[in-house]
Design an enzyme around this catalytic site. Structure first.
Site, PDB file in Angstrom:
ATOM      1  N   MET A   1       0.838  -1.203   0.000  1.00 35.51           N
ATOM      2  CA  MET A   1       0.000   0.000   0.000  1.00 35.51           C
ATOM      3  C   MET A   1       0.872   1.252   0.000  1.00 35.51           C
ATOM      4  O   MET A   1       0.389   2.356   0.288  1.00 35.51           O
ATOM      5  CB  MET A   1      -0.936  -0.008   1.208  1.00 35.51           C
ATOM      6  CG  MET A   1      -1.898  -1.203   1.167  1.00 35.51           C
ATOM      7  SD  MET A   1      -3.413  -0.953   2.102  1.00 35.51           S
ATOM      8  CE  MET A   1      -2.760  -0.730   3.744  1.00 35.51           C
TER       9      MET A   1
ATOM     10  N   HIS B   1       9.240  -3.474   3.450  1.00 41.36           N
ATOM     11  CA  HIS B   1       8.836  -3.624   2.046  1.00 41.36           C
ATOM     12  C   HIS B   1      10.055  -3.916   1.168  1.00 41.36           C
ATOM     13  O   HIS B   1      10.005  -4.758   0.264  1.00 41.36           O
ATOM     14  CB  HIS B   1       8.178  -2.335   1.540  1.00 41.36           C
ATOM     15  CG  HIS B   1       6.885  -1.975   2.210  1.00 41.36           C
ATOM     16  ND1 HIS B   1       6.735  -0.836   2.947  1.00 41.36           N
ATOM     17  CD2 HIS B   1       5.676  -2.603   2.223  1.00 41.36           C
ATOM     18  CE1 HIS B   1       5.483  -0.754   3.400  1.00 41.36           C
ATOM     19  NE2 HIS B   1       4.822  -1.816   2.982  1.00 41.36           N
TER      20      HIS B   1
ATOM     21  N   GLN C   1     -10.517  -2.792   1.471  1.00 41.19           N
ATOM     22  CA  GLN C   1     -10.103  -3.516   2.672  1.00 41.19           C
ATOM     23  C   GLN C   1     -10.154  -2.656   3.940  1.00 41.19           C
ATOM     24  O   GLN C   1      -9.805  -3.121   5.015  1.00 41.19           O
ATOM     25  CB  GLN C   1      -8.712  -4.140   2.486  1.00 41.19           C
ATOM     26  CG  GLN C   1      -7.562  -3.150   2.488  1.00 41.19           C
ATOM     27  CD  GLN C   1      -6.259  -3.815   2.083  1.00 41.19           C
ATOM     28  OE1 GLN C   1      -6.107  -4.292   0.958  1.00 41.19           O
ATOM     29  NE2 GLN C   1      -5.309  -3.870   3.013  1.00 41.19           N
TER      30      GLN C   1
END
Ligand code: AMP
Length: 269
Positions: free
Chosen positions: A21, A28, A52
Site C-alpha cells: 500500500m 517492504h 479492505q
C-alpha cells in the site's frame, strides 16, 4: 500492466510481485529483495485499497508519498511499479468479491469485518493484472499470508507464495507504514507489542505452557505499556485455530491500540 507482463513472459522471464500500500519502509524493501531472488522481473504494486478498509478506518489519511516510493523501488531494483488509480481498479458497479471463510474468521478478521474480503479481492486482481509466477508477502501480516495461501490453493492460482520474515526497528518495533502516526510517547509505548511476544516466547522456551496463562502474560505487558489490548492469541501455525497448550511452532499474535493507531505484531514461538 497485463501487456507488459505478457511481454516479459513471452521473453521467458519469471515475474515476481510485491503487493504493497506504499509509504515504503525497509520491511517492504526486504520483500523486493526476496522477490529478486525468486524472479527475473519484479513488479511492485502501490495501491491503497479502499475495499479492505472499514468505514471508520484510516483510508483517507493513510500515509502516501509516491515520489519517495518510486525512488525506493528503483533503488531496490524493481523492474516495474504498478500504481493504478482507484477508479481503474474498481468499476463503480463492481459486484464480484472473494471471501475466505475459515482462516479469516478470527483475529483481525473478527475485528475488521470485510477486511480480508477486500484483501483477497485486490490480491486476486493484482495477480490477474501482473501475471506473477511468484508473489512475496510479509510475515508481519501473518493472518493475511495464511489467507492468501489458502486462496491460491483453493482457487488454483498458478502463483508461488513466499513469506518473508518481519523486519524490525533496532528496539524491536515491527516496521509499519502506520508507525508514522505515533507521537514520541506512543512510539515508546508501542514497544509493548514486541515485548509481549517476547514474553510469550519465554513462556514456552522450556516446554509447553497453558495458552490462557501465556495470553494473560501478554495482556500484562500490554497493560504495563499503557496500550489497549485488542487481542492476544496463541494459534496453530497452519489452521490459525487457538490452542489450549502453547508449544514451540505455534504463533503468538497480538493487536493493540496505541492512541488512535492500531498496531499488530506476531511471533512464531
Ligand atoms: P502494506 O503496505 O502494509 O500493505 O504491506 C505490504 C507487504 O509488506 C505485506 O505483505 C506486509 O506483510 C509486508 N510488510 C509490512 N511490514 C513489514 C515488516 N515490518 N517486515 C516484513 N514485511 C512487512
Amino acid at each position: 500492466m497485463q501487456a507488459w507482463a505478457s511481454a516479459r513472459r513471452l521473453e521467458g522471464a519469471r515475474i515476481g510481485l510485491v503487493p504493497t500500500m506504499g509509504y515504503l519502509h525497509d520491511g517492504h524493501l526486504s520483500l523486493i529483495e526476496q522477490a529478486r531472488r525468486h524472479a527475473d522481473a519484479v513488479v511492485v504494486s502501490l495501491f491503497v485499497n479502499p475495499v479492505q478498509f472499514g468505514p471508520n478506518e484510516d483510508f483517507e489519511k493513510y500515509p502516501r508519498d509516491e515520489a519517495r516510493d518510486l525512488a525506493r523501488c528503483e533503488q531496490a531494483g524493481a523492474s516495474a511499479v504498478f500504481l493504478p488509480p482507484v477508479a481503474t481498479m474498481y468499476a463503480p458497479d463492481a459486484s464480484v468479491f472473494i471471501t475466505e471463510e475459515r482462516l479469516s474468521a478470527g483475529l483481525c478478521g473478527a475485528r475488521r469485518p470485510g477486511h480480508f474480503r477486500g484483501v483477497c479481492t485486490v490480491v486476486a486482481k493484482l495477480f490477474n493484472l501482473t501475471l506473477p509466477h511468484v508473489a512475496v508477502f510479509g510475515q508481519k501480516d501473518y493472518q493475511q499470508a495464511a489467507v492468501i495461501r489458502r486462496m491460491v490453493r483453493d482457487l488454483n492460482f498458478p502463483v508461488e507464495i513466499v513469506v518473508a520474515p518481519i523486519v524490525r526497528e533496532p528496539d524491536g518495533l515491527a516496521m509499519s507504514s502506520r508507525n508514522v502516526y505515533l507521537s514520541e510517547v506512543e512510539r515508546r509505548r508501542a514497544l509493548g507489542l514486541s515485548r509481549a511476544l517476547q514474553a510469550a516466547a519465554a513462556c514456552v522456551a522450556e516446554g509447553g505452557a497453558a495458552a490462557a496463562a501465556v495470553r494473560a502474560r501478554m495482556a500484562e505487558v500490554i497493560d504495563a505499556h499503557a496500550l489497549q489490548l485488542d487481542y492476544a492469541e496463541i494459534v496453530d501455525a497452519e489452521s490459525l485455530e487457538p490452542v489450549a497448550e502453547a508449544r514451540r511452532g505455534n504463533v503468538a499474535l497480538i493487536a493493540a491500540q496505541c492512541g488512535r493507531t492500531r498496531l499488530i505484531d506476531n511471533r512464531i514461538l
